[in-house]
Design a protein around this motif. Structure first.
Motif, PDB file in Angstrom:
ATOM      1  N   ALA A  86       0.807  -1.234   0.091  1.00  0.00           N
ATOM      2  CA  ALA A  86       0.035   0.178  -0.182  1.00  0.00           C
ATOM      3  C   ALA A  86       1.081   1.269  -0.054  1.00  0.00           C
ATOM      4  O   ALA A  86       0.220   2.378   0.073  1.00  0.00           O
ATOM      5  CB  ALA A  86      -0.919  -0.168   1.155  1.00  0.00           C
ATOM      6  N   GLY A  87       2.252   1.197   0.047  1.00  0.00           N
ATOM      7  CA  GLY A  87       2.962   2.254   0.095  1.00  0.00           C
ATOM      8  C   GLY A  87       2.997   3.216  -1.225  1.00  0.00           C
ATOM      9  O   GLY A  87       2.791   2.745  -2.354  1.00  0.00           O
ATOM     10  N   GLN A  88       3.233   4.449  -1.079  1.00  0.00           N
ATOM     11  CA  GLN A  88       3.288   5.451  -2.078  1.00  0.00           C
ATOM     12  C   GLN A  88       4.597   5.347  -2.846  1.00  0.00           C
ATOM     13  O   GLN A  88       5.748   5.471  -2.014  1.00  0.00           O
ATOM     14  CB  GLN A  88       2.720   6.664  -1.302  1.00  0.00           C
ATOM     15  CG  GLN A  88       2.734   8.077  -2.394  1.00  0.00           C
ATOM     16  CD  GLN A  88       1.507   7.838  -3.293  1.00  0.00           C
ATOM     17  OE1 GLN A  88       0.544   7.174  -3.056  1.00  0.00           O
ATOM     18  NE2 GLN A  88       1.546   8.033  -4.751  1.00  0.00           N
ATOM     19  N   ILE A  89       4.457   5.499  -4.031  1.00  0.00           N
ATOM     20  CA  ILE A  89       5.646   5.683  -4.881  1.00  0.00           C
ATOM     21  C   ILE A  89       6.120   7.281  -5.103  1.00  0.00           C
ATOM     22  O   ILE A  89       5.174   7.761  -5.662  1.00  0.00           O
ATOM     23  CB  ILE A  89       5.784   4.853  -6.122  1.00  0.00           C
ATOM     24  CG1 ILE A  89       5.456   3.068  -5.865  1.00  0.00           C
ATOM     25  CG2 ILE A  89       6.896   4.939  -7.063  1.00  0.00           C
ATOM     26  CD1 ILE A  89       5.183   2.634  -6.862  1.00  0.00           C
ATOM     27  N   GLU A  90       7.510   7.474  -4.858  1.00  0.00           N
ATOM     28  CA  GLU A  90       7.375   8.889  -5.064  1.00  0.00           C
ATOM     29  C   GLU A  90       8.771   9.221  -5.941  1.00  0.00           C
ATOM     30  O   GLU A  90       9.843   8.407  -5.402  1.00  0.00           O
ATOM     31  CB  GLU A  90       7.819   9.752  -3.889  1.00  0.00           C
ATOM     32  CG  GLU A  90       6.466   9.878  -2.852  1.00  0.00           C
ATOM     33  CD  GLU A  90       6.535  10.727  -1.747  1.00  0.00           C
ATOM     34  OE1 GLU A  90       7.674  11.268  -1.460  1.00  0.00           O
ATOM     35  OE2 GLU A  90       5.600  10.828  -0.873  1.00  0.00           O
ATOM     36  N   LEU A  91       8.782   9.851  -7.032  1.00  0.00           N
ATOM     37  CA  LEU A  91      10.027  10.029  -7.856  1.00  0.00           C
ATOM     38  C   LEU A  91      10.700  11.303  -7.158  1.00  0.00           C
ATOM     39  O   LEU A  91      10.236  12.356  -6.814  1.00  0.00           O
ATOM     40  CB  LEU A  91       9.619  10.648  -9.322  1.00  0.00           C
ATOM     41  CG  LEU A  91       8.988   9.445 -10.090  1.00  0.00           C
ATOM     42  CD1 LEU A  91       8.333  10.103 -11.397  1.00  0.00           C
ATOM     43  CD2 LEU A  91       9.755   8.249 -10.071  1.00  0.00           C
ATOM     44  N   CYS A  92      12.012  10.919  -6.793  1.00  0.00           N
ATOM     45  CA  CYS A  92      13.010  12.006  -6.260  1.00  0.00           C
ATOM     46  C   CYS A  92      14.060  12.128  -7.177  1.00  0.00           C
ATOM     47  O   CYS A  92      14.826  11.461  -7.973  1.00  0.00           O
ATOM     48  CB  CYS A  92      13.317  11.239  -4.632  1.00  0.00           C
ATOM     49  SG  CYS A  92      11.708  10.773  -3.698  1.00  0.00           S
ATOM     50  N   SER A  93      14.881  13.227  -6.818  1.00  0.00           N
ATOM     51  CA  SER A  93      16.109  13.528  -7.453  1.00  0.00           C
ATOM     52  C   SER A  93      17.299  13.368  -6.602  1.00  0.00           C
ATOM     53  O   SER A  93      16.888  13.362  -5.056  1.00  0.00           O
ATOM     54  CB  SER A  93      15.907  15.184  -7.738  1.00  0.00           C
ATOM     55  OG  SER A  93      16.069  15.893  -6.674  1.00  0.00           O
ATOM     56  N   THR A  94      18.221  13.094  -7.062  1.00  0.00           N
ATOM     57  CA  THR A  94      19.559  12.696  -6.126  1.00  0.00           C
ATOM     58  C   THR A  94      20.762  13.636  -6.755  1.00  0.00           C
ATOM     59  O   THR A  94      21.267  13.308  -7.871  1.00  0.00           O
ATOM     60  CB  THR A  94      20.041  11.329  -6.148  1.00  0.00           C
ATOM     61  OG1 THR A  94      18.607  10.584  -5.561  1.00  0.00           O
ATOM     62  CG2 THR A  94      21.086  11.025  -4.918  1.00  0.00           C
ATOM     63  N   LEU A  95      20.830  14.637  -6.526  1.00  0.00           N
ATOM     64  CA  LEU A  95      22.037  15.760  -6.755  1.00  0.00           C
ATOM     65  C   LEU A  95      21.648  16.286  -8.135  1.00  0.00           C
ATOM     66  O   LEU A  95      22.241  17.356  -8.481  1.00  0.00           O
ATOM     67  CB  LEU A  95      23.412  14.786  -6.868  1.00  0.00           C
ATOM     68  CG  LEU A  95      23.859  14.289  -5.748  1.00  0.00           C
ATOM     69  CD1 LEU A  95      25.394  13.800  -5.911  1.00  0.00           C
ATOM     70  CD2 LEU A  95      24.153  15.305  -4.584  1.00  0.00           C
ATOM     71  N   VAL A  96      20.644  15.798  -8.912  1.00  0.00           N
ATOM     72  CA  VAL A  96      20.297  16.112 -10.246  1.00  0.00           C
ATOM     73  C   VAL A  96      18.773  16.494 -10.047  1.00  0.00           C
ATOM     74  O   VAL A  96      17.985  16.226  -9.243  1.00  0.00           O
ATOM     75  CB  VAL A  96      20.461  15.435 -11.246  1.00  0.00           C
ATOM     76  CG1 VAL A  96      22.051  15.107 -11.400  1.00  0.00           C
ATOM     77  CG2 VAL A  96      19.834  14.218 -11.174  1.00  0.00           C
ATOM     78  N   ARG A  97      18.423  17.491 -10.857  1.00  0.00           N
ATOM     79  CA  ARG A  97      16.997  17.965 -10.851  1.00  0.00           C
ATOM     80  C   ARG A  97      16.003  16.862 -11.641  1.00  0.00           C
ATOM     81  O   ARG A  97      16.641  16.681 -12.797  1.00  0.00           O
ATOM     82  CB  ARG A  97      16.534  19.324 -11.469  1.00  0.00           C
ATOM     83  CG  ARG A  97      15.402  19.680 -11.550  1.00  0.00           C
ATOM     84  CD  ARG A  97      15.290  21.307 -11.988  1.00  0.00           C
ATOM     85  NE  ARG A  97      13.842  21.828 -11.911  1.00  0.00           N
ATOM     86  CZ  ARG A  97      13.385  22.697 -12.278  1.00  0.00           C
ATOM     87  NH1 ARG A  97      14.510  23.926 -12.778  1.00  0.00           N
ATOM     88  NH2 ARG A  97      12.207  23.256 -12.294  1.00  0.00           N
ATOM     89  N   LEU A  98      15.077  16.384 -11.324  1.00  0.00           N
ATOM     90  CA  LEU A  98      14.190  15.323 -11.814  1.00  0.00           C
ATOM     91  C   LEU A  98      13.258  16.111 -12.496  1.00  0.00           C
ATOM     92  O   LEU A  98      12.409  17.039 -11.865  1.00  0.00           O
ATOM     93  CB  LEU A  98      13.615  14.480 -10.649  1.00  0.00           C
ATOM     94  CG  LEU A  98      12.776  13.398 -11.290  1.00  0.00           C
ATOM     95  CD1 LEU A  98      13.598  12.496 -11.739  1.00  0.00           C
ATOM     96  CD2 LEU A  98      11.991  12.621 -10.234  1.00  0.00           C
ATOM     97  N   ASP A  99      13.038  15.855 -13.695  1.00  0.00           N
ATOM     98  CA  ASP A  99      12.021  16.661 -14.513  1.00  0.00           C
ATOM     99  C   ASP A  99      11.231  15.681 -15.477  1.00  0.00           C
ATOM    100  O   ASP A  99      11.206  14.651 -15.177  1.00  0.00           O
ATOM    101  CB  ASP A  99      12.730  17.838 -15.372  1.00  0.00           C
ATOM    102  CG  ASP A  99      13.700  17.217 -16.245  1.00  0.00           C
ATOM    103  OD1 ASP A  99      13.740  16.170 -16.789  1.00  0.00           O
ATOM    104  OD2 ASP A  99      14.615  18.128 -16.750  1.00  0.00           O
ATOM    105  N   GLU A 100      10.470  16.328 -16.347  1.00  0.00           N
ATOM    106  CA  GLU A 100       9.741  15.577 -17.272  1.00  0.00           C
ATOM    107  C   GLU A 100      10.452  14.720 -18.127  1.00  0.00           C
ATOM    108  O   GLU A 100       9.789  13.634 -18.763  1.00  0.00           O
ATOM    109  CB  GLU A 100       8.813  16.456 -18.151  1.00  0.00           C
ATOM    110  CG  GLU A 100       9.414  17.603 -18.992  1.00  0.00           C
ATOM    111  CD  GLU A 100       9.837  18.728 -18.258  1.00  0.00           C
ATOM    112  OE1 GLU A 100      10.257  19.669 -19.169  1.00  0.00           O
ATOM    113  OE2 GLU A 100       9.757  18.874 -17.119  1.00  0.00           O
ATOM    114  N   LYS A 101      11.603  15.022 -18.229  1.00  0.00           N
ATOM    115  CA  LYS A 101      12.715  14.081 -19.101  1.00  0.00           C
ATOM    116  C   LYS A 101      12.994  12.773 -18.543  1.00  0.00           C
ATOM    117  O   LYS A 101      13.598  11.884 -19.035  1.00  0.00           O
ATOM    118  CB  LYS A 101      13.697  14.710 -19.908  1.00  0.00           C
ATOM    119  CG  LYS A 101      13.400  16.017 -20.576  1.00  0.00           C
ATOM    120  CD  LYS A 101      14.765  16.687 -20.762  1.00  0.00           C
ATOM    121  CE  LYS A 101      14.446  17.849 -21.649  1.00  0.00           C
ATOM    122  NZ  LYS A 101      15.598  18.598 -22.181  1.00  0.00           N
TER     123      LYS A 101
END
Length: 262
Positions: A86-101
């Motif tokens: 039931a855990g929520q999945i979250e997209l995160c950035s690591t040292l770089v900016r996470l964007d639509e690409k």
């Protein structure tokens, strides 16, 4: 998106195909990965969960590198798997900016999860597997006795030499015993393994007030140069270190660092 929703959107063959594109030598472990996938799909998710699965884009370690971190804020081991699904999945950035690409696919996320679970023996259950999901963080909510049980489970799971159950259990009377563990991602380039592991250790080694450190390194064939770099870091940076060795279930490097305050 919840993990159980994601699992229902992917096909195992596509998930395992992505793993094989990076690590073809695990073809002979297909049955274990498939069993792990099927068992996860069969778990009925909890109605509510505070578990968060952080998906990490890590292109600074090589283009297309990705990983995940599980924060299973579950009070009881008996609720662990239901809470995880039931855990929520979250997209995160690591040292770089996470964007639509960002090109991390659903299949890659599931592959990262299976990789970590299978590396710790899943679908067989163990104290170290539960501990990794529940307590692999700087300030765990487990008791000292539970953490020592998890370490002993890791010793068995990875056939560790150089330290025994007795050698760990003697620290039941220590002021504190804590541990953290890391597993290199299947998408991580081999020549970045030591950098990844030492950065992980460096993030967590400053907060324990330890007087002694035991570092368990489990590495597959071909990682000897990377292991030497980790050993150098351990001997120069960790407090009163003892480095011992185990055997990983999957290609790559795993570490478990034990921080002891005597």
């Amino acid at each position: 998106m919840k993990l159980h929703e994601l699992l229902n959107q992917v096909e195992f063959d596509n998930v395992f195909s992505d793993i094989l594109s990076h690590v073809p030598e695990v073809e002979n472990q297909r049955a274990r990965f498939k069993s792990a996938f099927d068992i996860l799909c069969s778990v009925r998710p909890a109605k509510k969960s505070e578990t968060v699965i952080e998906v990490l884009e890590r292109d600074y370690l090589g283009e297309g590198t990705h990983d995940l971190w599980i924060n299973a804020n579950c009070a009881r081991d008996s609720d662990l798997w239901e809470s995880l699904l039931a855990g929520q999945i979250e997209l995160c950035s690591t040292l770089v900016r996470l964007d639509e690409k960002c090109k991390i696919t659903d299949e890659m996320i599931v592959a990262d999860l299976l990789w970590q679970l299978v590396a710790l023996g899943f679908p067989e259950k163990s104290a170290i597997l539960s501990g990794y999901l529940l307590n692999n963080r700087r300030f765990p909510e487990s008791t000292k006795a539970e953490r020592i049980e998890e370490i002993c489970s890791y010793i068995d799971n990875h056939h560790v030499t150089g330290i025994s159950h007795e050698g760990i259990c003697k620290y039941l009377t220590a002021k504190n015993v804590s541990w953290i563990a890391d597993i290199t991602s299947y998408s991580l380039p081999k020549d970045k393994a030591a950098y990844d592991i030492t950065c992980f250790l460096d993030d967590f080694m400053w907060f324990n007030n330890e007087t002694k450190t035991i570092l368990i390194i489990s590495a597959s064939e071909g990682y000897e140069e990377e292991v030497a770099k980790i050993e150098e870091f351990a001997n120069s940076m960790l407090k009163n270190p003892l480095v011992v060795y185990g055997r990983p279930k999957l290609p790559g490097i795993e570490v478990l660092a034990i921080f002891i305050t005597e």
